[in-house]
Design a protein around this motif. Sequence first.
Motif, mmCIF file in Angstrom:
data_model
loop_
_atom_site.group_PDB
_atom_site.id
_atom_site.type_symbol
_atom_site.label_atom_id
_atom_site.label_comp_id
_atom_site.label_asym_id
_atom_site.label_seq_id
_atom_site.Cartn_x
_atom_site.Cartn_y
_atom_site.Cartn_z
ATOM 1 N N LEU A 19 0.812 -1.216 0.000
ATOM 2 C CA LEU A 19 0.000 0.000 0.000
ATOM 3 C C LEU A 19 0.843 1.263 0.000
ATOM 4 O O LEU A 19 0.325 2.356 -0.217
ATOM 5 C CB LEU A 19 -1.005 -0.037 1.150
ATOM 6 C CG LEU A 19 -1.999 -1.211 1.076
ATOM 7 C CD1 LEU A 19 -3.008 -1.138 2.207
ATOM 8 C CD2 LEU A 19 -2.696 -1.278 -0.265
ATOM 9 N N TYR A 22 0.579 3.719 -2.885
ATOM 10 C CA TYR A 22 -0.399 4.801 -2.938
ATOM 11 C C TYR A 22 0.052 6.040 -2.172
ATOM 12 O O TYR A 22 -0.736 6.973 -2.003
ATOM 13 C CB TYR A 22 -1.757 4.305 -2.422
ATOM 14 C CG TYR A 22 -2.276 3.136 -3.232
ATOM 15 C CD1 TYR A 22 -2.659 3.311 -4.559
ATOM 16 C CD2 TYR A 22 -2.333 1.864 -2.699
ATOM 17 C CE1 TYR A 22 -3.109 2.254 -5.325
ATOM 18 C CE2 TYR A 22 -2.785 0.791 -3.463
ATOM 19 C CZ TYR A 22 -3.162 0.989 -4.769
ATOM 20 O OH TYR A 22 -3.607 -0.069 -5.532
ATOM 21 N N VAL A 29 -10.690 4.164 1.488
ATOM 22 C CA VAL A 29 -10.776 2.727 1.752
ATOM 23 C C VAL A 29 -12.228 2.416 2.120
ATOM 24 O O VAL A 29 -12.802 3.075 2.991
ATOM 25 C CB VAL A 29 -9.828 2.308 2.893
ATOM 26 C CG1 VAL A 29 -10.039 0.843 3.264
ATOM 27 C CG2 VAL A 29 -8.375 2.563 2.499
ATOM 28 N N LEU A 60 -10.035 2.185 -2.797
ATOM 29 C CA LEU A 60 -9.631 0.802 -2.575
ATOM 30 C C LEU A 60 -10.796 0.050 -1.949
ATOM 31 O O LEU A 60 -11.258 0.408 -0.860
ATOM 32 C CB LEU A 60 -8.418 0.728 -1.641
ATOM 33 C CG LEU A 60 -7.174 1.512 -2.058
ATOM 34 C CD1 LEU A 60 -6.072 1.340 -1.015
ATOM 35 C CD2 LEU A 60 -6.683 1.099 -3.439
#
Length: 159
Positions: A19, A22, A29, A60
């Motif tokens: 992650l 990102y 999220v 996400l």
Amino acid sequence: MTTLGDFQAAALTGEPVDLADYEGKVVLVVNTASQCGLTPQFEGLESLYRDLQEEGLVVLGFPSNQFKQELGSADEIAEACQRNYGVTFPMFEMVDVNGAAAHPIFQWLKGEKKGMLGSAIKWNFTKFLIGRDGAVIERFAPTATAEDLREDVERALAA
């Protein structure tokens, strides 16, 4: 300080995703479910993603069956999201969002921003907005639509 970049998760296709990829982005999220009354929110989330990805937004999606509203396999989830809602944002393997087996990212998110009734995630489509620095900015209730959070997302993008 722990940030989004400290975590890994498996993509819906099974590959590990760092992650940290990102970092520098504004990330939303969302714990998702393809058989929930709120599932049509995929459409708004996809629209928000398409509108603002050039400015640095990433959505996400983390499917969860803890509320008994998710399909069985990764292929079924991917097909439902893409066929019914045109989802192109990254989707991850099914995770637990509550309890001892909760994915570490959700343990962290819940610790950073508690909801109205404490830290537990109460339903599908709880959303967490993360700034470019990887820190959690805000938590949104499952009923908050993409349009409801657009202003917060745009503010985070401009920061």
